[in-house]
Design a protein around this motif. Sequence first.
Motif, PDB file in Angstrom:
ATOM      1  N   ALA A  42      15.729  -1.055   0.566  1.00 37.48           N
ATOM      2  CA  ALA A  42      14.947  -1.325  -0.643  1.00 37.48           C
ATOM      3  C   ALA A  42      14.395  -0.024  -1.211  1.00 37.48           C
ATOM      4  N   LEU A  43      14.332   0.062  -2.537  1.00 37.81           N
ATOM      5  CA  LEU A  43      13.846   1.273  -3.213  1.00 37.81           C
ATOM      6  C   LEU A  43      12.330   1.233  -3.345  1.00 37.81           C
ATOM      7  N   SER A  44      11.669   2.328  -2.964  1.00 36.61           N
ATOM      8  CA  SER A  44      10.210   2.404  -3.014  1.00 36.61           C
ATOM      9  C   SER A  44       9.790   3.695  -3.704  1.00 36.61           C
ATOM     10  N   LEU A  45       9.172   3.570  -4.861  1.00 40.61           N
ATOM     11  CA  LEU A  45       8.756   4.715  -5.668  1.00 40.61           C
ATOM     12  C   LEU A  45       7.442   5.293  -5.143  1.00 40.61           C
ATOM     13  N   GLU A  46       7.461   6.567  -4.789  1.00 41.40           N
ATOM     14  CA  GLU A  46       6.305   7.204  -4.168  1.00 41.40           C
ATOM     15  C   GLU A  46       5.370   7.832  -5.196  1.00 41.40           C
ATOM     16  N   THR A  47       4.085   7.767  -4.914  1.00 39.50           N
ATOM     17  CA  THR A  47       3.103   8.480  -5.727  1.00 39.50           C
ATOM     18  C   THR A  47       3.242   9.972  -5.429  1.00 39.50           C
ATOM     19  N   VAL A  48       3.697  10.732  -6.432  1.00 41.31           N
ATOM     20  CA  VAL A  48       3.908  12.177  -6.276  1.00 41.31           C
ATOM     21  C   VAL A  48       3.445  12.853  -7.560  1.00 41.31           C
ATOM     22  N   GLU A  49       2.472  13.746  -7.454  1.00 41.64           N
ATOM     23  CA  GLU A  49       1.823  14.260  -8.664  1.00 41.64           C
ATOM     24  C   GLU A  49       2.741  15.091  -9.544  1.00 41.64           C
ATOM     25  N   PHE A  60       9.577  -1.325  -5.005  1.00 38.42           N
ATOM     26  CA  PHE A  60       8.385  -1.225  -4.157  1.00 38.42           C
ATOM     27  C   PHE A  60       7.674   0.096  -4.449  1.00 38.42           C
ATOM     28  N   ALA A  61       6.510   0.281  -3.817  1.00 40.64           N
ATOM     29  CA  ALA A  61       5.733   1.507  -4.003  1.00 40.64           C
ATOM     30  C   ALA A  61       5.331   2.088  -2.658  1.00 40.64           C
ATOM     31  N   TYR A  63      -6.352  11.432 -10.092  1.00 39.11           N
ATOM     32  CA  TYR A  63      -6.696  10.084 -10.546  1.00 39.11           C
ATOM     33  C   TYR A  63      -7.282   9.320  -9.362  1.00 39.11           C
ATOM     34  N   PRO A  64      -8.141   8.333  -9.604  1.00 37.91           N
ATOM     35  CA  PRO A  64      -8.735   7.579  -8.497  1.00 37.91           C
ATOM     36  C   PRO A  64      -7.671   6.899  -7.635  1.00 37.91           C
ATOM     37  N   GLU A  65      -7.786   7.084  -6.344  1.00 41.64           N
ATOM     38  CA  GLU A  65      -6.826   6.487  -5.413  1.00 41.64           C
ATOM     39  C   GLU A  65      -6.758   4.977  -5.566  1.00 41.64           C
ATOM     40  N   ASN A  66      -7.898   4.371  -5.782  1.00 44.61           N
ATOM     41  CA  ASN A  66      -7.944   2.915  -5.876  1.00 44.61           C
ATOM     42  C   ASN A  66      -7.178   2.386  -7.078  1.00 44.61           C
ATOM     43  N   ASP A  67      -7.048   3.205  -8.124  1.00 41.31           N
ATOM     44  CA  ASP A  67      -6.264   2.783  -9.289  1.00 41.31           C
ATOM     45  C   ASP A  67      -4.811   2.558  -8.888  1.00 41.31           C
ATOM     46  N   TYR A  68      -4.303   3.432  -8.012  1.00 41.94           N
ATOM     47  CA  TYR A  68      -2.932   3.271  -7.524  1.00 41.94           C
ATOM     48  C   TYR A  68      -2.810   2.023  -6.646  1.00 41.94           C
ATOM     49  N   ILE A  69      -3.789   1.825  -5.776  1.00 47.03           N
ATOM     50  CA  ILE A  69      -3.739   0.663  -4.874  1.00 47.03           C
ATOM     51  C   ILE A  69      -3.784  -0.638  -5.664  1.00 47.03           C
ATOM     52  N   GLU A  70      -4.644  -0.701  -6.650  1.00 44.13           N
ATOM     53  CA  GLU A  70      -4.760  -1.913  -7.456  1.00 44.13           C
ATOM     54  C   GLU A  70      -3.480  -2.171  -8.240  1.00 44.13           C
ATOM     55  N   GLU A  71      -2.867  -1.103  -8.769  1.00 40.59           N
ATOM     56  CA  GLU A  71      -1.651  -1.266  -9.568  1.00 40.59           C
ATOM     57  C   GLU A  71      -0.469  -1.744  -8.729  1.00 40.59           C
ATOM     58  N   THR A  72      -0.403  -1.286  -7.479  1.00 38.66           N
ATOM     59  CA  THR A  72       0.753  -1.579  -6.634  1.00 38.66           C
ATOM     60  C   THR A  72       0.514  -2.726  -5.656  1.00 38.66           C
ATOM     61  N   ALA A  73      -0.648  -3.347  -5.704  1.00 35.24           N
ATOM     62  CA  ALA A  73      -0.980  -4.433  -4.773  1.00 35.24           C
ATOM     63  C   ALA A  73       0.127  -5.483  -4.769  1.00 35.24           C
ATOM     64  N   GLY A  74       0.562  -5.839  -3.579  1.00 34.99           N
ATOM     65  CA  GLY A  74       1.645  -6.804  -3.440  1.00 34.99           C
ATOM     66  C   GLY A  74       3.016  -6.175  -3.435  1.00 34.99           C
ATOM     67  N   HIS A  75       3.088  -4.874  -3.716  1.00 37.68           N
ATOM     68  CA  HIS A  75       4.379  -4.183  -3.776  1.00 37.68           C
ATOM     69  C   HIS A  75       4.423  -2.945  -2.872  1.00 37.68           C
ATOM     70  N   ILE A  76       3.344  -2.667  -2.139  1.00 31.25           N
ATOM     71  CA  ILE A  76       3.305  -1.468  -1.296  1.00 31.25           C
ATOM     72  C   ILE A  76       4.171  -1.687  -0.056  1.00 31.25           C
TER      73      ILE A  76
END
Length: 268
Positions: free
Chosen positions: A142-149, A170-171, A183-196
């Motif tokens: 499965a493809l999972s897009l990573e948070t990379v600045e 996935f993320a 950017y706030p870490e929690n913004d990423y968690i909230e956006e990807t919830a259910g897909h991490i």
Amino acid sequence: MEIGISTASLFMRQYNEEAVRTIAGLGVNTCEIFLETFCEYNREYGETLARNKGALQVNSVHLYTTHIEPQLFSDNERTRADAYYFLDKAMDAANAFGAKYYTFHGTARYKKASRSGKNDNFQKIGETLERTREVCEKHGVALSLETVEWSTYNRPGVFKEALKRCPGLFATLDIKQTRLSEYPENDYIEETAGHISHVHLSDINEEGKTCLPGRGAYNFADLFLRLSDAGFNGAALIEAYKDDYVNVAELKTSAEYLQEILYKYNLE
């Protein structure tokens, strides 16, 4: 959740065929395999790793930085074709050693102006992600897009747009990279919830230098609780730099530190 270690933590110390044996002896049950170069992008090498890892599970595969991923987005047909050729071979290797996810960077935002996302073409990004996902799926990955600045998912909002065009995406949350993005870490968690799919872990000390989890100031208990609230129950993988520690045994100590936190909060 389950604590694991990426072979990237042993980059320039051990090649993967030795690194998987080392990690298997450190008291963790899962890992990420960081394929380092083109000669490793083939099934024969993947089968070697499958033999060497023993009972160690492989959560995910990671490819070397910018070998082929930015080229998948190229407008040059030959460049793009070569990138997909090597992607197919790398995923065949990943299939051999049982990786469930492909930790994917994507594009390379070399110029600062590109990092704003002002000129992002989400239609093209989405089409490329979907084609890439299909190649991975052919090999059971499965493809999972990573948070990379410095890459595709460099700010909150990108994953939401990508998911519209690539619903099977996935993320991967990398806490070092989210910090660098500012950017706030929690913004990423909230956006990807259910897909991490999985998380990359590192720490940072008071001088701002990366270090092994447990040696810095980062609050891992808080992270794990927030991830749990977001529905995550997957692999949390230590991804360290070779200069973050001296002896390999220190990786074991770090993993045990994280495992104790999961146990304390009943998150195992």
